[in-house]
Scaffold this active site. Structure first.
Site, PDB file in Angstrom:
ATOM      1  CG  LEU A 192      -1.987  -1.013   1.404  1.00  0.00           C
ATOM      2  CD1 LEU A 192      -2.725  -0.797   2.721  1.00  0.00           C
ATOM      3  CD2 LEU A 192      -2.965  -0.981   0.244  1.00  0.00           C
ATOM      4  CG  ASP A 193       0.256   4.439  -2.768  1.00  0.00           C
ATOM      5  OD1 ASP A 193       0.972   3.576  -3.308  1.00  0.00           O
ATOM      6  OD2 ASP A 193      -0.590   5.122  -3.373  1.00  0.00           O
ATOM      7  NE  ARG A 194       6.107   7.588   5.168  1.00  0.00           N
ATOM      8  CZ  ARG A 194       7.377   7.806   5.443  1.00  0.00           C
ATOM      9  NH1 ARG A 194       8.266   7.815   4.482  1.00  0.00           N
ATOM     10  NH2 ARG A 194       7.776   8.009   6.679  1.00  0.00           N
ATOM     11  CB  THR A 237      -3.029   4.125   0.937  1.00  0.00           C
ATOM     12  OG1 THR A 237      -2.943   4.956  -0.222  1.00  0.00           O
ATOM     13  CG2 THR A 237      -4.333   3.345   0.893  1.00  0.00           C
TER      14      THR A 237
END
Length: 241
Positions: free
Chosen positions: A53-55, A57
């Site tokens: 996951l994106d940092r 998100t």
């Protein structure tokens, strides 16, 4: 933050986590900041990355505990045998309340770490459905069929409704209670300036389902974090007035 507080569930083969916004999924190149994987390695020793996951998100992410599970789960993600549902707060009101964004995504030719919709990019498909329209903002359910970097964020921008508080693909501006209440809003006596209602990326990995190695149907869900839930509650109150 205690690791035990963000573990959703686990088996002998994998562990599912409700990742907070701001925490790296895996170590970055510099390796300076703490990552979820490192925290899990301290607890379980052997931990294998399945997806990321994106940092910024928050939400559901799964890690494998052994090589066999890692191979199986990685293949399930690669072959699109998983169902991934996200919830996102975006800017603006949609004309089409439901639809599919089928737009290839590629790395930006000049800006490192930035992704763009480009005809020569990789196939990228996202379904969206507006769950609630607040006028200034919309609460949207996203389902992704491909796992491109920043996919939902890029696709949301591409249709003119970027995720709120997105520093890369939106205006990066926090949501303030004063922007909803307008003239009725007053700071408390102890505050010199207004604290944002939300100042993190408004995107949350909500649900994940797949068939495990024992052919069981697995359905996982990550509750909304307090700051995102509180923002939606405030928007609902504002809308009902």
């Amino acid at each position: 933050m205690k690791l035990e507080d963000i573990i959703i569930t686990e088996t002998e083969d994998w562990v599912a986590i409700n990742k907070p916004s701001g925490l790296l999924s895996i170590p970055d190149r510099e390796g300076k900041d703490i990552s979820l994987k490192k925290l899990l390695q301290e607890k379980y020793h052997n931990i294998f990355t399945v997806h990321r996951l994106d940092r910024d998100t928050s939400g559901l992410i799964i890690f494998a505990k052994n090589e066999k599970a890692h191979q199986y789960l990685s293949m399930a993600f690669e072959e699109r045998k998983t169902e991934k549902i996200y919830l996102g707060l975006v800017l603006g009101s949609f004309i089409e309340k439901k639809g599919t964004i089928d737009a290839p995504i590629a790395e930006h030719p000049a800006k490192n770490g930035l992704m763009v919709v480009h005809r020569k990019g990789k196939e990228s498909k996202t379904d969206y459905e507006v769950l609630e329209d607040f006028g200034m903002y919309s609460w949207v359910r996203f389902q992704i069929y491909t796992g491109r970097t920043h996919q939902i964020r890029v696709h949301a921008k591409n249709i003119g409704h970027p995720i709120v508080c997105d520093q890369l693909y939106g205006d990066g501006q926090p949501i303030l209670l004063s922007s909803l209440k307008h003239k009725k809003f007053k700071l408390s006596k102890n505050e010199e300036e207004e604290r944002p209602l939300l100042n993190r990326l408004g995107l949350h990995a909500f649900q994940l389902s797949f068939i495990d190695q024992d052919e069981k149907n697995i359905f996982l869900e990550a509750p909304l974090p307090k700051n995102l839930k509180a923002t939606i509650n405030q928007l609902q109150k504002w809308k009902s007035k």
